[in-house]
Design a protein around this motif. Sequence first.
Motif, PDB file in Angstrom:
ATOM      1  N   GLY A   1       0.960  -1.110   0.057  1.00 35.92           N
ATOM      2  CA  GLY A   1       0.048  -0.109  -0.004  1.00 35.92           C
ATOM      3  C   GLY A   1       0.868   1.144  -0.041  1.00 35.92           C
ATOM      4  O   GLY A   1       2.091   1.271   0.386  1.00 35.92           O
ATOM      5  N   THR A   2       0.104   2.455  -0.425  1.00 41.01           N
ATOM      6  CA  THR A   2       0.951   3.736  -0.324  1.00 41.01           C
ATOM      7  C   THR A   2       0.050   4.488   0.576  1.00 41.01           C
ATOM      8  O   THR A   2      -1.010   4.324   1.204  1.00 41.01           O
ATOM      9  CB  THR A   2       0.614   4.381  -1.705  1.00 41.01           C
ATOM     10  N   PRO A   3       0.689   5.837   1.044  1.00 45.13           N
ATOM     11  CA  PRO A   3      -0.133   6.879   1.805  1.00 45.13           C
ATOM     12  C   PRO A   3      -1.435   6.947   1.257  1.00 45.13           C
ATOM     13  O   PRO A   3      -2.458   7.435   2.038  1.00 45.13           O
ATOM     14  CB  PRO A   3       0.760   7.962   1.780  1.00 45.13           C
ATOM     15  N   GLU A   4      -1.728   7.188  -0.157  1.00 44.02           N
ATOM     16  CA  GLU A   4      -2.973   7.536  -0.563  1.00 44.02           C
ATOM     17  C   GLU A   4      -3.931   6.473  -0.308  1.00 44.02           C
ATOM     18  O   GLU A   4      -5.278   6.890   0.003  1.00 44.02           O
ATOM     19  CB  GLU A   4      -2.758   7.648  -2.376  1.00 44.02           C
ATOM     20  N   ASP A   5      -3.455   5.212  -0.169  1.00 38.85           N
ATOM     21  CA  ASP A   5      -4.632   4.136   0.333  1.00 38.85           C
ATOM     22  C   ASP A   5      -5.023   4.493   1.905  1.00 38.85           C
ATOM     23  O   ASP A   5      -6.138   4.156   1.988  1.00 38.85           O
ATOM     24  CB  ASP A   5      -3.868   2.796   0.244  1.00 38.85           C
ATOM     25  N   CYS A   6      -4.132   4.994   2.668  1.00 36.66           N
ATOM     26  CA  CYS A   6      -4.371   5.433   3.915  1.00 36.66           C
ATOM     27  C   CYS A   6      -5.433   6.408   3.958  1.00 36.66           C
ATOM     28  O   CYS A   6      -6.339   6.487   4.844  1.00 36.66           O
ATOM     29  CB  CYS A   6      -3.182   5.739   5.042  1.00 36.66           C
ATOM     30  N   ALA A   7      -5.139   7.442   3.002  1.00 32.81           N
ATOM     31  CA  ALA A   7      -5.890   8.778   2.902  1.00 32.81           C
ATOM     32  C   ALA A   7      -7.171   8.414   2.693  1.00 32.81           C
ATOM     33  O   ALA A   7      -8.374   8.962   3.346  1.00 32.81           O
ATOM     34  CB  ALA A   7      -5.280   9.814   2.081  1.00 32.81           C
ATOM     35  N   LYS A   8      -7.553   7.428   1.757  1.00 32.24           N
ATOM     36  CA  LYS A   8      -8.915   7.124   1.500  1.00 32.24           C
ATOM     37  C   LYS A   8      -9.479   6.424   2.558  1.00 32.24           C
ATOM     38  O   LYS A   8     -10.958   6.863   2.701  1.00 32.24           O
ATOM     39  CB  LYS A   8      -8.744   6.253   0.346  1.00 32.24           C
ATOM     40  N   ALA A   9      -9.266   5.845   3.235  1.00 32.69           N
ATOM     41  CA  ALA A   9      -9.731   5.180   4.444  1.00 32.69           C
ATOM     42  C   ALA A   9     -10.011   6.365   5.515  1.00 32.69           C
ATOM     43  O   ALA A   9     -10.922   6.173   6.293  1.00 32.69           O
ATOM     44  CB  ALA A   9      -8.909   3.884   5.029  1.00 32.69           C
ATOM     45  N   ALA A  10      -9.084   7.211   5.590  1.00 34.09           N
ATOM     46  CA  ALA A  10      -9.095   8.301   6.931  1.00 34.09           C
ATOM     47  C   ALA A  10     -10.388   9.094   6.143  1.00 34.09           C
ATOM     48  O   ALA A  10     -10.912   9.451   7.247  1.00 34.09           O
ATOM     49  CB  ALA A  10      -7.981   9.112   6.803  1.00 34.09           C
ATOM     50  N   VAL A  11     -10.572   9.286   5.206  1.00 34.92           N
ATOM     51  CA  VAL A  11     -11.872  10.232   4.645  1.00 34.92           C
ATOM     52  C   VAL A  11     -12.857   9.628   5.306  1.00 34.92           C
ATOM     53  O   VAL A  11     -13.856  10.368   5.829  1.00 34.92           O
ATOM     54  CB  VAL A  11     -11.848  10.238   3.070  1.00 34.92           C
ATOM     55  N   PHE A  12     -13.057   8.354   5.069  1.00 30.41           N
ATOM     56  CA  PHE A  12     -14.357   7.728   5.807  1.00 30.41           C
ATOM     57  C   PHE A  12     -14.721   7.981   7.296  1.00 30.41           C
ATOM     58  O   PHE A  12     -15.721   8.347   7.504  1.00 30.41           O
ATOM     59  CB  PHE A  12     -14.348   6.039   5.308  1.00 30.41           C
ATOM     60  N   LEU A  13     -13.735   7.831   7.831  1.00 35.41           N
ATOM     61  CA  LEU A  13     -13.535   8.081   9.335  1.00 35.41           C
ATOM     62  C   LEU A  13     -13.681   9.336   9.670  1.00 35.41           C
ATOM     63  O   LEU A  13     -14.378   9.610  10.929  1.00 35.41           O
ATOM     64  CB  LEU A  13     -12.110   7.290  10.169  1.00 35.41           C
ATOM     65  N   ALA A  14     -13.150  10.265   8.767  1.00 38.55           N
ATOM     66  CA  ALA A  14     -13.458  11.611   9.268  1.00 38.55           C
ATOM     67  C   ALA A  14     -15.068  12.250   8.754  1.00 38.55           C
ATOM     68  O   ALA A  14     -15.312  13.203   9.235  1.00 38.55           O
ATOM     69  CB  ALA A  14     -12.442  12.501   8.305  1.00 38.55           C
ATOM     70  N   SER A  15     -15.576  11.444   7.928  1.00 37.92           N
ATOM     71  CA  SER A  15     -16.957  11.886   7.103  1.00 37.92           C
ATOM     72  C   SER A  15     -18.165  11.419   8.140  1.00 37.92           C
ATOM     73  O   SER A  15     -17.703  10.407   9.111  1.00 37.92           O
ATOM     74  CB  SER A  15     -17.199  11.281   5.863  1.00 37.92           C
ATOM     75  N   ASP A  16     -19.296  11.931   7.863  1.00 38.53           N
ATOM     76  CA  ASP A  16     -20.382  11.545   8.455  1.00 38.53           C
ATOM     77  C   ASP A  16     -20.989  10.176   7.949  1.00 38.53           C
ATOM     78  O   ASP A  16     -21.805   9.559   8.777  1.00 38.53           O
ATOM     79  CB  ASP A  16     -21.467  12.312   8.187  1.00 38.53           C
ATOM     80  N   GLU A  17     -20.476   9.644   6.828  1.00 32.15           N
ATOM     81  CA  GLU A  17     -20.565   8.136   6.587  1.00 32.15           C
ATOM     82  C   GLU A  17     -20.142   7.195   7.490  1.00 32.15           C
ATOM     83  O   GLU A  17     -20.776   5.897   7.536  1.00 32.15           O
ATOM     84  CB  GLU A  17     -19.627   7.895   5.243  1.00 32.15           C
ATOM     85  N   SER A  18     -19.494   7.607   8.487  1.00 33.84           N
ATOM     86  CA  SER A  18     -18.751   6.603   9.697  1.00 33.84           C
ATOM     87  C   SER A  18     -19.528   6.973  11.131  1.00 33.84           C
ATOM     88  O   SER A  18     -19.036   6.497  11.917  1.00 33.84           O
ATOM     89  CB  SER A  18     -17.286   6.495   9.712  1.00 33.84           C
ATOM     90  N   ARG A  19     -20.708   7.686  11.026  1.00 33.11           N
ATOM     91  CA  ARG A  19     -21.061   8.103  12.225  1.00 33.11           C
ATOM     92  C   ARG A  19     -21.557   6.979  13.596  1.00 33.11           C
ATOM     93  O   ARG A  19     -21.883   7.259  14.363  1.00 33.11           O
ATOM     94  CB  ARG A  19     -22.487   8.938  11.857  1.00 33.11           C
TER      95      ARG A  19
END
Length: 276
Positions: free
Chosen positions: A220-238
Amino acid sequence: MGRLEGKVILINGAGSGIGAACALEYARQGAKVVVGSQSRSSEQVAAQICGEGLEAKPFSAEISDEDQVRAMVAFTLESYGRIDVLHNNAAMTGPEIITRDVDVINMDGDLWDRTMAVNVKGPMFCAKHVIPHMIAQGGGSIITTGSTKALQGDIAQTAYGASKVAVHNLTYNIAAQYGKFGIRANVLMVGLIISGATEDNMPPPVREVMLRHMLTPFIGTPEDCAKAAVFLASDESRYTNGQNLHVDGGYASHAPSLADFRDMIAAMQAGAGPGA
């Protein structure tokens, strides 16, 4: 409209690697980002974000120093008026640290203390000073960049692994203590990621050993981590709280003997010949 439109995100350890990739992706998804780093490398990351017409400001802080953390939080509030997401990404991971983080018998006490100060005390200080503002505004998300090292013994990286166990538990405690106030706290459980320092200091034979034990055909790359982090930051993971989200190519999900058995079965099938 991005997935993080209108949110304000404070991320530390964002001067390079995973942190920089997360800061950039947060901004691309519509967030206003305060890019924190111990060094002034945060200025380069913020400049890159602003160069894309997005919103970011840099702030240099040593997160093991509570006064500097307090100043970083105040700067974020003065700049953007709120903090919706705190991403604790900072950790002692430079090559000069990794090469000294060895086995228990040879452990340097000062290195141990420094690792715990940055990797554990720093995230605690950041959460301590952000959480009251999140409670006042009705909630928020706290993301901790964790590591599969917290789940496994190894021949080295003893201090790093122990620190990640501690910061994972800190994250679960935050979720337990403040979840009813609308605060989510989750671990972005990261495995081997190919970024600048890792790529420069990992010989091909070592990379092949690691890849052999992953469940993906790539590292994996840092970008793979960033995509997952967006989920945790967003309301999608409420409805996600106190959890580990693994971004490790499946490395920590299986028995250590899996790769050996896979190779053995492949060899047997090859030896049986066509039509077997």
